[in-house]
Design a protein around this motif. Structure first.
Motif, mmCIF file in Angstrom:
data_model
loop_
_atom_site.group_PDB
_atom_site.id
_atom_site.type_symbol
_atom_site.label_atom_id
_atom_site.label_comp_id
_atom_site.label_asym_id
_atom_site.label_seq_id
_atom_site.Cartn_x
_atom_site.Cartn_y
_atom_site.Cartn_z
ATOM 1 N N ALA A 163 0.825 -1.216 0.000
ATOM 2 C CA ALA A 163 0.000 0.000 0.000
ATOM 3 C C ALA A 163 0.854 1.260 0.000
ATOM 4 O O ALA A 163 0.424 2.315 -0.459
ATOM 5 N N ARG A 164 2.088 1.174 0.527
ATOM 6 C CA ARG A 164 2.940 2.356 0.598
ATOM 7 C C ARG A 164 3.835 2.504 -0.635
ATOM 8 O O ARG A 164 4.664 3.399 -0.704
ATOM 9 N N SER A 165 3.694 1.597 -1.591
ATOM 10 C CA SER A 165 4.464 1.730 -2.833
ATOM 11 C C SER A 165 3.818 2.808 -3.706
ATOM 12 O O SER A 165 2.710 3.250 -3.429
ATOM 13 N N SER A 166 4.530 3.205 -4.763
ATOM 14 C CA SER A 166 3.979 4.252 -5.630
ATOM 15 C C SER A 166 2.696 3.739 -6.293
ATOM 16 O O SER A 166 2.567 2.545 -6.557
ATOM 17 N N PRO A 167 1.740 4.625 -6.532
ATOM 18 C CA PRO A 167 0.413 4.199 -7.002
ATOM 19 C C PRO A 167 0.450 3.266 -8.205
ATOM 20 O O PRO A 167 -0.357 2.343 -8.299
ATOM 21 N N LYS A 168 1.378 3.498 -9.118
ATOM 22 C CA LYS A 168 1.415 2.680 -10.319
ATOM 23 C C LYS A 168 1.850 1.252 -9.997
ATOM 24 O O LYS A 168 1.243 0.285 -10.446
ATOM 25 N N THR A 190 -0.845 -1.223 -7.791
ATOM 26 C CA THR A 190 -1.894 -2.061 -8.370
ATOM 27 C C THR A 190 -1.320 -3.351 -8.949
ATOM 28 O O THR A 190 -1.938 -4.399 -8.856
ATOM 29 N N ILE A 191 -0.113 -3.243 -9.514
ATOM 30 C CA ILE A 191 0.520 -4.449 -10.051
ATOM 31 C C ILE A 191 0.868 -5.401 -8.910
ATOM 32 O O ILE A 191 0.603 -6.605 -8.977
ATOM 33 N N LEU A 192 1.436 -4.842 -7.835
ATOM 34 C CA LEU A 192 1.855 -5.682 -6.707
ATOM 35 C C LEU A 192 0.659 -6.387 -6.064
ATOM 36 O O LEU A 192 0.721 -7.579 -5.779
ATOM 37 N N ILE A 193 -0.429 -5.658 -5.844
ATOM 38 C CA ILE A 193 -1.571 -6.319 -5.193
ATOM 39 C C ILE A 193 -2.147 -7.368 -6.127
ATOM 40 O O ILE A 193 -2.574 -8.441 -5.691
ATOM 41 N N GLY A 194 -2.100 -7.100 -7.425
ATOM 42 C CA GLY A 194 -2.543 -8.103 -8.396
ATOM 43 C C GLY A 194 -1.711 -9.370 -8.292
ATOM 44 O O GLY A 194 -2.247 -10.476 -8.255
ATOM 45 N N TYR A 198 -5.117 -4.461 2.635
ATOM 46 C CA TYR A 198 -4.616 -3.526 1.625
ATOM 47 C C TYR A 198 -5.653 -2.431 1.356
ATOM 48 O O TYR A 198 -5.327 -1.242 1.330
ATOM 49 N N ALA A 199 -6.914 -2.852 1.192
ATOM 50 C CA ALA A 199 -7.973 -1.877 0.908
ATOM 51 C C ALA A 199 -8.088 -0.861 2.034
ATOM 52 O O ALA A 199 -8.261 0.332 1.798
ATOM 53 N N ALA A 200 -7.961 -1.349 3.286
ATOM 54 C CA ALA A 200 -8.115 -0.448 4.437
ATOM 55 C C ALA A 200 -6.928 0.502 4.560
ATOM 56 O O ALA A 200 -7.090 1.653 4.959
ATOM 57 N N ILE A 201 -5.721 0.028 4.235
ATOM 58 C CA ILE A 201 -4.534 0.879 4.384
ATOM 59 C C ILE A 201 -4.423 1.831 3.196
ATOM 60 O O ILE A 201 -4.137 3.014 3.355
ATOM 61 N N ARG A 240 10.695 -1.703 3.301
ATOM 62 C CA ARG A 240 9.554 -2.024 2.451
ATOM 63 C C ARG A 240 9.947 -3.014 1.360
ATOM 64 O O ARG A 240 9.265 -4.003 1.122
ATOM 65 N N THR A 241 11.098 -2.731 0.722
ATOM 66 C CA THR A 241 11.565 -3.636 -0.329
ATOM 67 C C THR A 241 11.815 -5.027 0.229
ATOM 68 O O THR A 241 11.428 -6.029 -0.384
ATOM 69 N N GLY A 242 12.445 -5.090 1.403
ATOM 70 C CA GLY A 242 12.712 -6.388 2.040
ATOM 71 C C GLY A 242 11.428 -7.149 2.289
ATOM 72 O O GLY A 242 11.312 -8.343 2.003
ATOM 73 N N MET A 243 10.415 -6.443 2.789
ATOM 74 C CA MET A 243 9.125 -7.067 3.095
ATOM 75 C C MET A 243 8.471 -7.587 1.823
ATOM 76 O O MET A 243 7.906 -8.683 1.803
ATOM 77 N N LEU A 244 8.562 -6.785 0.757
ATOM 78 C CA LEU A 244 7.962 -7.208 -0.507
ATOM 79 C C LEU A 244 8.623 -8.477 -1.027
ATOM 80 O O LEU A 244 7.946 -9.406 -1.462
ATOM 81 N N ILE A 245 9.972 -8.509 -0.948
ATOM 82 C CA ILE A 245 10.696 -9.691 -1.437
ATOM 83 C C ILE A 245 10.314 -10.916 -0.615
ATOM 84 O O ILE A 245 9.977 -11.971 -1.159
#
Lengths: 305, 329, 260
Positions: free
Chosen positions: A113-118, A121-125, A192-195, C9-14
């Motif tokens: 949720a804290r990643s850049s908006p673009k 959506t890819i990450l949550i997908g 994710y939706a809540a954050i 954050r990157t670590g958590m994502l990985i």
């Protein structure tokens, strides 16, 4: 009623009739049947129960039969320590697994949720994508990993961390791992939706007022994502209590979970009344969480409207 | 339509939502060809009243007549009335042309006629050449014009406009107000404009109905409502006002009050001090605190440096007797 | 400070994605293992895939699964869409609470309960179990997912669009067909795909409601998994993953192209 609204209400019923009829026949009627059969006595026949009520019963016959109802299955349920144990251990295992799923999913959801908006959506997908793949296969994958001669033990022994297999497979630990893994997407999405819906300016305001990032998280982000936490936890806990595949494949022969007990009663022991009683008890067990979930759903519905 | 029959007649119409009466026993007539404004604060029932005319709501009591015919129970798609929505409600999956032609298509009009009328409408709202675009490709002002063209394409006798200018920025709004009037004059269609903006209502409408809490407070031409508000609510809602409490409360418009330097003069004059002032371009607003403690708002035209007072100046206030508006409540 | 947060954050994502995809990836890798043993890499081979093609029972179960999924998803999409319209558009009607409850409950109801209750229904009605009983069961439990997806689309939909159509002379049916339906179509398609996937994936409900001649793919896989880990299952799994993966990529590309 005015003609216009009468016409509208007739049209509305036309739309509702088909799905309503379907649900009545295939969802509500079957529950009545489960209740009925759970109150009958088991018999060595096919179907393997002696019916309590007949469609041909008149009212007096029903009253007479009501007086002679068999609570044998339920009595058996509570006298038999097997049932009580599976009842308790289902709840304990599901609760531990739900908590662990939350602990794993929260930082993950936060990071997405804290990643850049673009990218977000890819990450949550990507995080939800495994949900679309076969549940059975995802559970099966863990057999390969957790077995005594499996990949995890092999790897740990190879690097010299352990001398003998950990012996996780066929234990409750394996079940918990299986639940956490399989139900992760169900927890991730509401979190994710809540954050993601939170205004970032809130955190900036908190920082501006002197809150450290950790404090800002505890006082702002966490409370505001409570709805996601509740919804996600219920979405994991409720089906996990009645889970069959995971305890069956990852649990040991001594593992007792109510979904599996019900399955065995039905398919192995062919005691239909007992299986039905187990289903009713499971349902009663879940009424509380289900009602909470309904309420969250209906409130969401109201918020959206 | 026969002579003497109003275009729309509401006869003691009441609409309740649960316990609340959104519209309470409202009766009014709208004549062919006029611009009629429904004015009031949000929640006063003006939108509900408009939706009752369009047919999106059915009244709990009372009747709705359009062109002399009782249309109370007629659904919206069978009423000879069209509406321009506040959100414009342009169909996002259709081109501008398809949007404008939608109503005619529902009537089963021949294709050639639809094409011709759509082109005519595009000319009317000065959007020639944009017919193939999707609504998402238009600016806010352009969307507003498409919505207008779509609502007028069936040549309705009455057009309902729900806050037609709310989504436009200030500069565009004034220009559009006059364009809407121009279109109305050309077609002779009656307009009912719902708005919370008294200035907008005054600029556009030949008659204004002021609503409050589901009831009609006053109906009349803008100048009349301004000069003789029927109630304290109307007086305060329309334009700027000073309320003078006394044996009988009266109201005075700020521009009717005259200021003089603190010198003796006969008549009903009062002494005061300039508390604050705001230079507003064409005029100047003074807040004058009287010796009695009351603060008055006074507006004087900006006529160069003459007659400008400063903060703290002693002034004398004069109110012509005919400037007093008696208030009932 | 900021860099530290980014690193965490990157670590958590990985870590998160490794957990989600690691087990699946291992499965795929070992499906190409020439050796029958899980932990020993015996070189690259596609022999397990070749073996699958010989398995007539497996191929029959794939066919059953596809038929069940297709039929049940069509029914579920029809019913689920109507139910969503009722919930989103009709306001409060009598028995709405029961209706909403019956729709949302299967969303989280344990599958064993649904499976058992449906089986008892079929027995009580004297219906012989087979393909069609699975279809009915799957249509019931997937319907609510369609409803949820379509309803959320309807809720985020400007009601004025429908009113505008009626105002311009379109009756209720016309309005639905020309305005509402085209605008909720993406949600209906998504709901249909969801129903399809859930049906293809289901083991428990199918096991209760299937007859002797109607074994679905998950039932077939399950009966083999019970016998232990085998490279053949890895190969089936990989094929199933590949189908889902390709479908997901396809729809991701499709929705992206649509967005522009």
């Amino acid at each position: 009623m005015r003609p216009a609204s009468k016409a509208r209400s007739r049209r509305n019923w036309l739309v509702i009739a088909v799905p309503y009829g379907w649900l009545l026949l295939f969802f509500l009627a079957p529950f009545a049947l489960v209740l009925k059969i759970s109150l009958s006595q088991s018999a060595l026949s096919l179907p393997p129960y002696a019916p309590v009520f007949d469609w041909s019963d008149d009212f007096r016959a029903i009253v007479e039969k009501l007086q002679a109802l068999s609570f044998e299955s339920f009595a058996g349920f509570f006298n038999d320590s097997l049932y009580v144990d599976s009842y308790v251990s289902s709840v304990v295992i599901a609760a531990i697994a739900t908590l662990l799923t939350l602990v794993v999913a929260y930082p993950f959801a936060l990071a997405i949720a804290r990643s850049s908006p673009k990218v977000r959506t890819i990450l949550i997908g990507l995080a939800i994508a495994p949900f679309w793949t076969s549940f059975l296969i995802r559970v099966y994958a863990w057999i390969t990993i957790l077995k005594d001669e499996g990949l995890l033990n092999h790897f740990l022994m190879r690097i010299g961390l352990i001398d003998a297999p950990l012996g996780i497979f066929a234990t409750n630990t394996a079940i918990v791992i299986g639940i956490v893994y399989s139900y992760l997407p169900f927890m991730l999405l509401p979190l994710y939706a809540a954050i993601e819906g939170q205004d970032q300016a809130l955190l900036e305001a908190a920082a501006d007022l002197g809150a450290s990032p950790w404090r800002a998280f505890l006082r702002i982000t966490l409370p505001l994502s409570m709805r996601g936490i509740i919804a996600g936890s219920l979405l994991v806990f409720i089906p996990a209590v009645g889970e069959f595949v995971i305890p069956d494949l990852l649990g040991g022969s001594d593992t007792l979970m109510i979904g599996r007990t019900l399955w065995n009663d039905f398919f192995v022991n062919r005691d239909w009344p007992a299986a039905s009683a187990a289903a009713i008890v499971l349902l009663i067990l879940l009424v509380g969480p289900l009602l909470v979930y309904e309420r969250v759903q209906l409130r969401d519905e109201k918020v959206r409207a | 339509m026969t002579q003497g029959v109003p275009l729309v007649r509401l006869d003691r119409v009441t609409k309740r939502f649960g316990e609340v009466s959104a519209v309470h026993e409202v009766s009014l007539d709208i004549e062919a060809g006029e611009i009629f404004a429904l004015l009031g604060p949000s929640g006063c029932g003006k939108t509900t009243l408009m939706r009752l005319i369009a047919g999106f709501e059915q009244p709990d009591e009372g009747r709705v007549f359009i062109g002399g015919v009782d249309m109370t129970d007629v659904p919206p798609h069978k009423r000879p009335v069209n509406m321009m929505f506040q959100s414009y409600a342009l169909f996002p999956h259709m081109s501008v042309e398809k949007n404008i032609g939608f109503g005619l298509q529902q009537e089963g009009a021949p294709r050639a006629e639809i094409t011709e009328r759509v082109a005519e409408m595009l000319r009317l709202v000065q959007l020639e050449g944009l017919g193939k675009r999707r609504p998402a490709q238009l600016s806010g002002g352009q969307k507003q014009r498409v919505a207008l063209a779509r609502a007028l394409a069936k040549r309705p006798k009455l057009l309902l406009l729900d806050e037609p200018l709310a989504a436009l920025d200030r500069k565009l709004r004034e220009q559009t107000q006059f364009e809407l009037k121009e279109v109305q004059r050309k077609l002779g269609t009656a307009f009912v404009v719902v708005t919370h903006d008294q200035e907008e209502a005054s600029v556009m409408a030949s008659r204004i109905a002021v609503m409050r809490a589901g009831k009609l407070e006053q109906i009349g031409p803008p100048a009349e409502i301004y000069a003789r508000p029927a109630s304290r609510f109307v007086a305060e809602f329309i334009g700027d006002i000073n309320i003078l409490e006394g044996d009988a409360a009266t109201a005075v418009r700020p521009e009717r009050i005259r200021l003089e330097r603190g010198a003796d003069s006969p008549g009903n004059a009062l002494d005061g001090i300039v508390d604050d002032l705001a230079f507003r371009g064409s005029d100047i607003l003074y807040r004058v605190r009287l010796a009695t403690g009351t603060t008055l708002r006074v507006v004087t035209p900006n006529s160069g440096d003459r007659n400008t007072y400063r903060r703290g100046d002693k002034v004398r206030v004069e109110i012509p007797p005919d400037a007093h508006i008696p208030l009932e409540h | 400070m900021r860099a530290g947060a980014n690193l965490a954050r990157t670590g958590m994502l990985i870590a998160g994605f490794a957990l989600l995809y690691g087990p699946i990836l291992l499965l795929v890798i070992y499906s190409f293992n020439a050796s029958r043993l899980v932990t020993v890499w015996g070189g690259f081979s596609t022999r397990w895939y070749a073996a699958l093609l010989q398995d007539a029972q497996l191929i029959a179960s794939v066919r059953t699964s596809l038929l069940v999924a297709l039929f049940s998803a069509v029914i579920a999409t029809f019913n689920g869409t109507l139910a969503a319209i009722a919930l989103a558009r009709f306001g409060r009607f009598r028995t709405r609470t029961i209706f909403a409850g019956a729709i949302y409950a299967p969303l989280v109801m344990p599958e064993v309960i649904l499976g058992l209750s449906l089986l008892l229904l079929f027995v009580a009605l004297g219906i012989e179990r087979g393909l069609w009983t699975i279809v009915a069961a799957h249509a019931t439990f997937t319907m609510c997912f369609v409803t949820v997806v379509v309803q959320s689309r309807l809720a985020g939909f400007d009601r004025a669009l429908e009113e505008a159509a009626m105002d311009l002379g379109a009756g209720p049916a016309r309005t639905f067909l020309t305005i509402t339906l085209p605008l909720i179509r993406p949600a209906i398609v998504a709901g249909f795909l969801l129903a399809l996937t859930l049906s293809l994936d289901d083991l428990v409900i199918a096991s209760f409601t299937a007859g002797p001649g109607s074994t679905t793919l998950p039932m077939r896989v399950y009966s083999q998994v019970r016998l232990g880990v085998s490279p053949e299952i890895n190969a089936i799994s990989t094929l199933m993953l590949a189908v889902v993966g390709i479908a997901l990529l396809f729809f991701a590309a499709l929705s992206r192209g649509h967005g522009d």
